[in-house]
Scaffold this motif. Structure first.
Motif, PDB file in Angstrom:
ATOM      1  N   THR A 178       0.959  -1.289  -0.098  1.00 37.70           N
ATOM      2  CA  THR A 178      -0.147  -0.039  -0.007  1.00 37.70           C
ATOM      3  C   THR A 178       0.751   1.207  -0.231  1.00 37.70           C
ATOM      4  OG1 THR A 178      -0.064  -0.108   2.397  1.00 37.70           O
ATOM      5  CG2 THR A 178      -2.017  -1.118   1.162  1.00 37.70           C
ATOM      6  N   GLY A 179       1.948   1.104   0.514  1.00 37.34           N
ATOM      7  CA  GLY A 179       2.952   2.417   0.707  1.00 37.34           C
ATOM      8  C   GLY A 179       3.661   2.723  -0.471  1.00 37.34           C
ATOM      9  N   VAL A 180       4.081   1.547  -1.276  1.00 35.57           N
ATOM     10  CA  VAL A 180       5.216   1.787  -2.318  1.00 35.57           C
ATOM     11  C   VAL A 180       4.350   1.261  -3.558  1.00 35.57           C
ATOM     12  CG1 VAL A 180       7.425   0.830  -3.287  1.00 35.57           C
ATOM     13  CG2 VAL A 180       7.421   1.244  -0.813  1.00 35.57           C
ATOM     14  N   LEU A 181       3.928   0.244  -3.664  1.00 32.93           N
ATOM     15  CA  LEU A 181       3.158  -0.320  -4.803  1.00 32.93           C
ATOM     16  C   LEU A 181       1.876   0.664  -5.071  1.00 32.93           C
ATOM     17  CD1 LEU A 181       3.202  -4.255  -4.793  1.00 32.93           C
ATOM     18  CD2 LEU A 181       4.830  -2.649  -5.672  1.00 32.93           C
ATOM     19  N   GLY A 182       1.347   1.070  -4.037  1.00 37.65           N
ATOM     20  CA  GLY A 182       0.011   1.799  -4.294  1.00 37.65           C
ATOM     21  C   GLY A 182       0.438   3.506  -4.134  1.00 37.65           C
ATOM     22  N   ALA A 183       1.454   3.810  -4.239  1.00 34.95           N
ATOM     23  CA  ALA A 183       1.873   5.436  -4.050  1.00 34.95           C
ATOM     24  C   ALA A 183       1.520   5.790  -5.519  1.00 34.95           C
ATOM     25  CB  ALA A 183       3.346   5.592  -3.977  1.00 34.95           C
ATOM     26  N   ASP A 184       0.728   6.883  -5.388  1.00 31.30           N
ATOM     27  CA  ASP A 184       0.241   7.523  -6.656  1.00 31.30           C
ATOM     28  C   ASP A 184      -0.173   8.980  -6.434  1.00 31.30           C
ATOM     29  OD1 ASP A 184      -2.026   8.748  -8.563  1.00 31.30           O
ATOM     30  OD2 ASP A 184      -1.347   6.705  -9.695  1.00 31.30           O
ATOM     31  N   ASP A 185       0.558   9.868  -7.109  1.00 30.87           N
ATOM     32  CA  ASP A 185       0.253  11.192  -6.922  1.00 30.87           C
ATOM     33  C   ASP A 185      -1.184  11.810  -6.922  1.00 30.87           C
ATOM     34  OD1 ASP A 185       2.902  11.547  -6.639  1.00 30.87           O
ATOM     35  OD2 ASP A 185       3.305  12.220  -8.720  1.00 30.87           O
ATOM     36  N   PHE A 186      -1.872  11.108  -7.817  1.00 28.15           N
ATOM     37  CA  PHE A 186      -3.478  11.587  -7.813  1.00 28.15           C
ATOM     38  C   PHE A 186      -4.371  10.927  -7.057  1.00 28.15           C
ATOM     39  CE2 PHE A 186      -1.082  12.910 -11.559  1.00 28.15           C
ATOM     40  CZ  PHE A 186      -1.342  14.145 -11.483  1.00 28.15           C
ATOM     41  N   GLN A 187      -4.068   9.226  -6.794  1.00 25.88           N
ATOM     42  CA  GLN A 187      -4.996   8.522  -6.293  1.00 25.88           C
ATOM     43  C   GLN A 187      -4.206   7.524  -5.292  1.00 25.88           C
ATOM     44  OE1 GLN A 187      -7.572   6.228  -8.853  1.00 25.88           O
ATOM     45  NE2 GLN A 187      -9.169   5.982  -7.185  1.00 25.88           N
ATOM     46  N   PRO A 188      -3.514   7.901  -4.426  1.00 25.94           N
ATOM     47  CA  PRO A 188      -2.692   6.841  -3.610  1.00 25.94           C
ATOM     48  C   PRO A 188      -3.804   6.069  -2.590  1.00 25.94           C
ATOM     49  CG  PRO A 188      -2.933   9.342  -2.533  1.00 25.94           C
ATOM     50  CD  PRO A 188      -3.417   9.294  -3.712  1.00 25.94           C
ATOM     51  N   ALA A 189      -3.108   4.837  -2.612  1.00 21.56           N
ATOM     52  CA  ALA A 189      -3.936   3.708  -1.682  1.00 21.56           C
ATOM     53  C   ALA A 189      -3.947   4.235  -0.266  1.00 21.56           C
ATOM     54  CB  ALA A 189      -3.467   2.326  -2.030  1.00 21.56           C
TER      55      ALA A 189
END
Length: 354
Positions: free
Chosen positions: A216-227
Motif C-alpha cells: 500500500t505504501g510503495v506499490l500503491g503510491a500515486d500522486d493523484f489516487q494514492p492507496a
C-alpha cells in the motif's frame, strides 16, 4: 495496471500467503494463549510463533519507514490523540470474544474453507457487528464515547524520543531493534524440532504484515489516487467483504477485501492439498449461541479498538503507536479474563475445537 489495481493484486497474493501459512501451521493467538496460560496447557510453541511474527513485523515495518519507503504515520494507528478508555474497552471485548468463539476473526476465516461451518457463523456475526459499530446503529454511541477522556499522544514512540535529540530514523532503530531482538530470542530459544514448522508459520505471518505496508505504501503510491496505507487486519475488512459480496456492481474492492479473498483461497488450497477438508457444525444450539456472541463481541470490540489480534496485535504494534499498545493490552486482558479470570469460559467440547 494502475496503482490501485496493483495494490489489489498484491493484497490477494499477501492474503494467499497468510492463508497458506496460518492453515498449515495452526497460527492462532487463542491457541497460543491457551497453551501458555491454561492449567492444562499444551506448550508455548504457538505463542512463540506469535512473538516471532511480531518481531519480524516490527523490524521490517520500521526498516521500511527508516528507509523512507513508507510513512507509518499515515496509518490509522498513528494518532495524535485518542481515548484510552474506549480503546482499552474495545480490546477487552475483543479478547473475551475471541476466546468465546474459540479463535479470532482471522482464524475463523482460515478455518471456513476447510468446511468449518462454525466459522461462518462467527464471521457473519463479526462482520455485521463491526459495521453496526462503525457506521450503523451503534455508531452514534461509539462517536460519543470517542470524545470522552481524550488524551494527546505522539503518533508513535519514535516521536517521543525527538525531544532527546534523536532523529526519526535513529529513534526507530533504537526502539525497534532491541524490541524485535528480545521477541525473536524468546520465540526461538529453545525450539524443538517439532516446533519449527509452527515458528515458520509465525515468520510468514510477520513478513506478510511488512509486505502489506510495502504494497500500500510503495506499490500503491500515486500522486493523484494514492492507496490508503494499511496492512493485515480482519475486523472492518470482513464486514466490508460481506458488503462487497452484496453490492459488487456498485463499489470497488479495497485492499482489505483483497486480503480476505486471498486468505480464503490460500486456506482452501491448503485444505485441499492436505486433504483436511471436512464439514463440521455445532454440537448444540448453546454452542452456536456462544459462537454468535463471540463473533459479535469481536466485531464491536475490534471496531472500538481499531483492530483485532492481528490488526492491532501485529500490524498496529509494528508502527509503535501508543494506542496500539493500549489495544493489545486490552486484547490480552480480555483473553486472560476468559481463560484464567473470574469470568472464565469453559473450553469447547472436543467436537467444537479447531
Amino acid at each position: 495496471m494502475d496503482a490501485v489495481e496493483l495494490t489489489l493484486w498484491a493484497g490477494l497474493v499477501i492474503g494467499l500467503a497468510f492463508g497458506i501459512a496460518a492453515r498449515a501451521t495452526g497460527f492462532c493467538l487463542v491457541s497460543g494463549l491457551r497453551g501458555w496460560w491454561a492449567p492444562a496447557g499444551t506448550g508455548t510453541a504457538k505463542i512463540r510463533a506469535f512473538a516471532l511474527a511480531l518481531a519480524l513485523a516490527i523490524a521490517g515495518s520500521q526498516a521500511l519507514d527508516a528507509a523512507g519507503l513508507v510513512d507509518l504515520r499515515r496509518s490509522l494507528y498513528a494518532q495524535t490523540s485518542f481515548a484510552p478508555a474506549l480503546i482499552l474497552t474495545g480490546g477487552l471485548l475483543f479478547g473475551y470474544g475471541m476466546v468465546l468463539a474459540n479463535g479470532c476473526g482471522a482464524r475463523a476465516l482460515v478455518l471456513l474453507p476447510g468446511g468449518n461451518l462454525r466459522s461462518f457463523v462467527v464471521l457473519v456475526s463479526l462482520g455485521i457487528a463491526a459495521y453496526a459499530t462503525l457506521s450503523g446503529l451503534i455508531a452514534p454511541l461509539r462517536i460519543a464515547a470517542s470524545a470522552v477522556g481524550v488524551v494527546a499522544s505522539p503518533p508513535d514512540l519514535a516521536a517521543a524520543l525527538a525531544p532527546y535529540g534523536f532523529s526519526e530514523p535513529a529513534a526507530r532503530l533504537v526502539l525497534a531493534l532491541p524490541l524485535a531482538t528480545i521477541l525473536a530470542f524468546l520465540a526461538l530459544r529453545p525450539a524443538a524440532r517439532g516446533e519449527r514448522g509452527t515458528l515458520a508459520g509465525g515468520a510468514a505471518v510477520g513478513l506478510a504484515v511488512v509486505a502489506g505496508w510495502y504494497a500500500t505504501g510503495v506499490l500503491g503510491a500515486d500522486d493523484f489516487q494514492p492507496a490508503p496505507l494499511a496492512s493485515l487486519t480482519f475486523v472492518a475488512p470482513v464486514g466490508e467483504t460481506i458488503q462487497y459480496a452484496m453490492l459488487a456492481t456498485g463499489m470497488r474492492p479495497s485492499f482489505g477485501v483483497a486480503i480476505v479473498a486471498g486468505v480464503f483461497l490460500g486456506a482452501l488450497a491448503t485444505a485441499l492439498v492436505t486433504r483436511t477438508l471436512l464439514l463440521e457444525g455445532f454440537a448444540s444450539p448453546q454452542a452456536m449461541l456462544r459462537s454468535m456472541a463471540g463473533g459479535a463481541l469481536m466485531g464491536v470490540g475490534g471496531a472500538l479498538a481499531l483492530g483485532c489480534s492481528i490488526g492491532q496485535g501485529l500490524t498496529g504494534l509494528s508502527t509503535l503507536a501508543p494506542a496500539s499498545f493500549v489495544a493489545a493490552g486490552g486484547i490480552l486482558g480480555g483473553a486472560w479474563v476468559a481463560l484464567r479470570g473470574p469470568l472464565r469460559v469453559a473450553r469447547p467440547a472436543v467436537a467444537e475445537q479447531s
